[in-house]
Structures are given as C-alpha cells and as structure tokens.
Motif scaffolding. Structure first.
Motif, PDB file in Angstrom:
ATOM      1  N   TYR A  45     -39.216-112.066  38.034  1.00 44.36           N
ATOM      2  CA  TYR A  45     -37.929-111.382  37.813  1.00 44.36           C
ATOM      3  C   TYR A  45     -37.954-110.446  36.599  1.00 44.36           C
ATOM      4  CZ  TYR A  45     -32.885-110.758  37.312  1.00 44.36           C
ATOM      5  OH  TYR A  45     -31.627-110.218  37.207  1.00 44.36           O
ATOM      6  N   PRO A  46     -38.543-110.830  35.456  1.00 47.98           N
ATOM      7  CA  PRO A  46     -38.554-109.897  34.311  1.00 47.98           C
ATOM      8  C   PRO A  46     -39.264-108.579  34.607  1.00 47.98           C
ATOM      9  CG  PRO A  46     -39.063-112.123  33.581  1.00 47.98           C
ATOM     10  CD  PRO A  46     -39.087-112.154  35.080  1.00 47.98           C
ATOM     11  N   PHE A  47     -40.295-108.631  35.475  1.00 45.86           N
ATOM     12  CA  PHE A  47     -40.974-107.380  35.820  1.00 45.86           C
ATOM     13  C   PHE A  47     -40.064-106.448  36.619  1.00 45.86           C
ATOM     14  CE2 PHE A  47     -44.357-110.482  35.228  1.00 45.86           C
ATOM     15  CZ  PHE A  47     -45.223-109.791  34.403  1.00 45.86           C
ATOM     16  N   VAL A  48     -39.112-107.030  37.347  1.00 48.02           N
ATOM     17  CA  VAL A  48     -38.189-106.216  38.142  1.00 48.02           C
ATOM     18  C   VAL A  48     -37.272-105.404  37.235  1.00 48.02           C
ATOM     19  CG1 VAL A  48     -36.291-106.315  39.801  1.00 48.02           C
ATOM     20  CG2 VAL A  48     -38.269-107.806  40.086  1.00 48.02           C
ATOM     21  N   VAL A  49     -36.790-106.026  36.150  1.00 47.25           N
ATOM     22  CA  VAL A  49     -35.825-105.364  35.269  1.00 47.25           C
ATOM     23  C   VAL A  49     -36.535-104.497  34.226  1.00 47.25           C
ATOM     24  CG1 VAL A  49     -33.891-105.714  33.691  1.00 47.25           C
ATOM     25  CG2 VAL A  49     -34.213-107.261  35.642  1.00 47.25           C
ATOM     26  N   ASP A  50     -37.346-105.141  33.411  1.00 44.84           N
ATOM     27  CA  ASP A  50     -38.006-104.398  32.335  1.00 44.84           C
ATOM     28  C   ASP A  50     -39.098-103.467  32.874  1.00 44.84           C
ATOM     29  OD1 ASP A  50     -36.377-105.726  30.638  1.00 44.84           O
ATOM     30  OD2 ASP A  50     -37.879-107.205  29.993  1.00 44.84           O
ATOM     31  N   GLY A  51     -39.685-103.827  34.006  1.00 41.58           N
ATOM     32  CA  GLY A  51     -40.692-102.940  34.602  1.00 41.58           C
ATOM     33  C   GLY A  51     -40.088-101.630  35.075  1.00 41.58           C
ATOM     34  N   LEU A  52     -38.880-101.696  35.659  1.00 39.63           N
ATOM     35  CA  LEU A  52     -38.221-100.451  36.080  1.00 39.63           C
ATOM     36  C   LEU A  52     -37.817 -99.612  34.875  1.00 39.63           C
ATOM     37  CD1 LEU A  52     -37.219 -98.818  38.481  1.00 39.63           C
ATOM     38  CD2 LEU A  52     -35.011 -99.936  38.236  1.00 39.63           C
ATOM     39  N   MET A  53     -37.501-100.252  33.762  1.00 36.93           N
ATOM     40  CA  MET A  53     -37.201 -99.498  32.546  1.00 36.93           C
ATOM     41  C   MET A  53     -38.413 -98.664  32.120  1.00 36.93           C
ATOM     42  SD  MET A  53     -35.171-102.484  30.448  1.00 36.93           S
ATOM     43  CE  MET A  53     -35.499-101.653  28.896  1.00 36.93           C
ATOM     44  N   ALA A  54     -39.594 -99.269  32.170  1.00 39.34           N
ATOM     45  CA  ALA A  54     -40.812 -98.533  31.806  1.00 39.34           C
ATOM     46  C   ALA A  54     -41.075 -97.396  32.792  1.00 39.34           C
ATOM     47  CB  ALA A  54     -42.002 -99.489  31.774  1.00 39.34           C
ATOM     48  N   LEU A  55     -40.838 -97.643  34.090  1.00 38.60           N
ATOM     49  CA  LEU A  55     -41.034 -96.603  35.096  1.00 38.60           C
ATOM     50  C   LEU A  55     -40.063 -95.441  34.884  1.00 38.60           C
ATOM     51  CD1 LEU A  55     -42.313 -95.571  37.724  1.00 38.60           C
ATOM     52  CD2 LEU A  55     -40.612 -96.927  38.979  1.00 38.60           C
ATOM     53  N   ALA A  56     -38.810 -95.749  34.592  1.00 44.43           N
ATOM     54  CA  ALA A  56     -37.826 -94.688  34.350  1.00 44.43           C
ATOM     55  C   ALA A  56     -38.163 -93.895  33.093  1.00 44.43           C
ATOM     56  CB  ALA A  56     -36.428 -95.300  34.224  1.00 44.43           C
ATOM     57  N   LEU A  57     -38.719 -94.560  32.089  1.00 47.08           N
ATOM     58  CA  LEU A  57     -39.105 -93.854  30.867  1.00 47.08           C
ATOM     59  C   LEU A  57     -40.232 -92.855  31.147  1.00 47.08           C
ATOM     60  CD1 LEU A  57     -38.875 -93.459  27.833  1.00 47.08           C
ATOM     61  CD2 LEU A  57     -40.465 -95.380  27.522  1.00 47.08           C
ATOM     62  N   VAL A  58     -41.212 -93.268  31.938  1.00 44.67           N
ATOM     63  CA  VAL A  58     -42.302 -92.350  32.292  1.00 44.67           C
ATOM     64  C   VAL A  58     -41.765 -91.185  33.118  1.00 44.67           C
ATOM     65  CG1 VAL A  58     -44.474 -92.154  33.563  1.00 44.67           C
ATOM     66  CG2 VAL A  58     -44.037 -94.163  32.152  1.00 44.67           C
ATOM     67  N   ALA A  59     -40.816 -91.468  34.021  1.00 45.82           N
ATOM     68  CA  ALA A  59     -40.256 -90.409  34.863  1.00 45.82           C
ATOM     69  C   ALA A  59     -39.513 -89.372  34.040  1.00 45.82           C
ATOM     70  CB  ALA A  59     -39.326 -91.009  35.916  1.00 45.82           C
ATOM     71  N   THR A  60     -38.848 -89.793  32.978  1.00 46.26           N
ATOM     72  CA  THR A  60     -38.143 -88.822  32.131  1.00 46.26           C
ATOM     73  C   THR A  60     -39.103 -87.872  31.425  1.00 46.26           C
ATOM     74  OG1 THR A  60     -38.146 -90.405  30.298  1.00 46.26           O
ATOM     75  CG2 THR A  60     -36.204 -90.362  31.734  1.00 46.26           C
ATOM     76  N   LEU A  61     -40.336 -88.309  31.196  1.00 50.47           N
ATOM     77  CA  LEU A  61     -41.329 -87.446  30.547  1.00 50.47           C
ATOM     78  C   LEU A  61     -41.952 -86.446  31.513  1.00 50.47           C
ATOM     79  CD1 LEU A  61     -43.170 -90.146  28.388  1.00 50.47           C
ATOM     80  CD2 LEU A  61     -41.289 -88.642  27.705  1.00 50.47           C
ATOM     81  N   VAL A  62     -41.826 -86.710  32.812  1.00 48.74           N
ATOM     82  CA  VAL A  62     -42.453 -85.850  33.814  1.00 48.74           C
ATOM     83  C   VAL A  62     -41.436 -84.912  34.459  1.00 48.74           C
ATOM     84  CG1 VAL A  62     -43.743 -85.821  35.996  1.00 48.74           C
ATOM     85  CG2 VAL A  62     -44.243 -87.570  34.261  1.00 48.74           C
TER      86      VAL A  62
END
Length: 282
Positions: A45-62
């Motif tokens: 479950y933690p990968f679902v929440v905090d993992g999407l945060m990391a994915l969204a952060l990378v997307a903002t840089l691209v």
C-alpha cells in the motif's frame, strides 16, 4: 558545480527520500491493515501512495504547459492524502499494535467514513492518474532549442513587411491643354493632343540588385512634352538643315517622337521655311 558534486547531491537526495519513505511506509501499512487489507496488500500500500508522488514529481520535470499543471495537481493531492493518513496514524495508538477494529480510524463516525473513503480510494486513483501521467510523458514531444529558434525566425520573417519596398505614387492626369506660342498653326494644335501621364512607382531609397533586362512595361516613361515644346525642340535641332532634309523619319529620330507627330512637325517646319524667316522668327 562539477559532475562529482552533482552526483553527490543526487545521492544524498535519494538517501533522504528513502528514509522518509521508510517512515511513511510504516504509517500507511498500518492504515491499510485497519481498512481490511491483507498482509501482502498492506505491505504494498505505501508504494501506491508515495510511489505515485515520485512518479508525478518526475512528470512535472518532463511535461510542459497544461500537462505539467495536471502533474502538479496530482502531486499535491497525493502529498496531502499521505500527510492526512500519517497524521491519523499518530493520533490513533491502536493502529500501531493492530488492535483497532476493521474500518475504524476515528471515533466520530463522519470523520471515520471520510478517512476510510480516502484510504480506500487512493489505490484506484493511483491506477487512473498514474496511467494518465505515463501516457502524457510517452506522448510528449519536447521542442529542441534550435528548432524553436528557427520557427521563431521564420514567423518573424513572414509577418514583418518589407519597409523598403516602394509604394506606387499616383499622378493626376493632365486634362488642361497647355498654352502654345502664337506662331504654332491651329492645325498642329488640333492634331497634337497631350498624352495623359500614367501612374509611376516612387523610387525606393534602398538600392536594388540587378536582375537582368528591365521589361518595357516596367520602365519609367519619358516626360511628356507639349506641342509647343516639341515644336521648339524640332526648330532648334533642324535650324541648320536644308529644306530637303526635313523628312518625317529624320525629325522623328532627332526629337525622339512618334511617326504621326513627326509628320506634323515636318509640315509645320516646311511651311515656316516656305513663308520666310521673318514669319518663322515671329
């Protein structure tokens, strides 16, 4: 900063993020267990929440423009959700030992319903928002700086008018008949009519490159001479000519006029020569 310094900074950031994830992972695992998740689901479950945060952060840089704003909104929403669940984990001691009843995250029922809805909806939101972000990143086509500068230059060149081009200047046609000397015969005045001046283009201040032979239609017309001026010029040119040389072709070439006007000038000059020098002078 050199390459070694940048690498060290990135490594330190990864270490801090990993430790923060470990702290948040403990709280999110307990919350997932309280909402009915089994041991494996609570572990992921933690990968679902905090993992999407990391994915969204990378997307903002691209991403750029509207897609980047969407990624920022997803990042803000999941950061806030993780903060709320970590806060609840700190307020409810029973979550730490797993002794809390299933589906019970708060004593007040409306707050408990809202927290359970939040905790159970985050995995579904991760599937939707994560897929959308990945699709946006894969379909994103960044504009290279060289192509962007070339596109801007082409647009400017196409939209900027050439200020050095000449603008046609219209000249009003000559309608009034100019005054003629008294010695000009009436017949000559009737047969020689003034030619109206055509519109000509104003000269450009910028020098133009040679492009070959200029067409006759594009040449600047010669200034129009009145009948009196034409006759005076013919008199001056043929003053020393014998009367036998007063031909229409010779006069036409001498004063550069049309054949019809040259014939009229020939008759006028021969008439003046025949009448005598006194009348010609008058």
């Amino acid at each position: 900063m050199n390459r070694f310094g940048k690498g060290l900074l990135v490594f330190a950031l990864m270490v801090v993020v990993a430790m923060a994830f470990r702290v948040s992972w403990n709280a999110l695992r307990d919350v997932a267990s309280a909402t009915g998740a089994d041991k494996t689901a609570a572990l992921l479950y933690p990968f679902v929440v905090d993992g999407l945060m990391a994915l969204a952060l990378v997307a903002t840089l691209v991403l750029t423009d509207e897609a980047r704003r969407f990624a920022l909104r997803v990042l803000a929403a999941y950061t806030l959700a993780s903060l709320v669940l970590n806060y609840v984990h700190g307020l409810v001691p029973e979550l730490h030992g797993g002794s809390v009843d299933w589906g019970r995250l708060a004593d007040w029922d409306p707050a408990n319903w809202a927290l359970v809805l939040l905790a159970t909806s985050l995995p579904v939101g991760s599937i939707y928002f994560g897929s959308d972000l990945v699709a946006k990143v894969l379909h994103h086509r960044p504009v290279e700086p060289a192509n962007a500068a070339k596109t801007t230059e082409t647009t400017v060149n196409r939209s900027t008018p050439d200020l050095g081009e000449s603008i046609p200047a219209l000249v009003a046609p000559v309608t009034a008949r100019p005054a003629l000397p008294a010695s000009v015969p009436v017949d000559l005045v009737k047969r020689i009519e003034p030619v109206p001046v055509r519109a000509v283009a104003a000269e450009s201040a910028r020098p133009r490159a040679a492009t070959g032979r200029v067409p006759d239609a594009a040449r600047t017309p010669r200034p129009v001479r009145t009948a009196g001026e034409l006759l005076d010029e013919a008199r001056s040119v043929t003053s020393d000519w014998p009367i036998g040389d007063l031909t229409a072709e010779g006069i036409r070439k001498a004063v550069h006029t049309s054949a019809a006007k040259a014939r009229v000038l020939r008759e006028t000059l021969r008439t003046e020569r025949a009448d005598g020098p006194a009348k010609a002078v008058a």
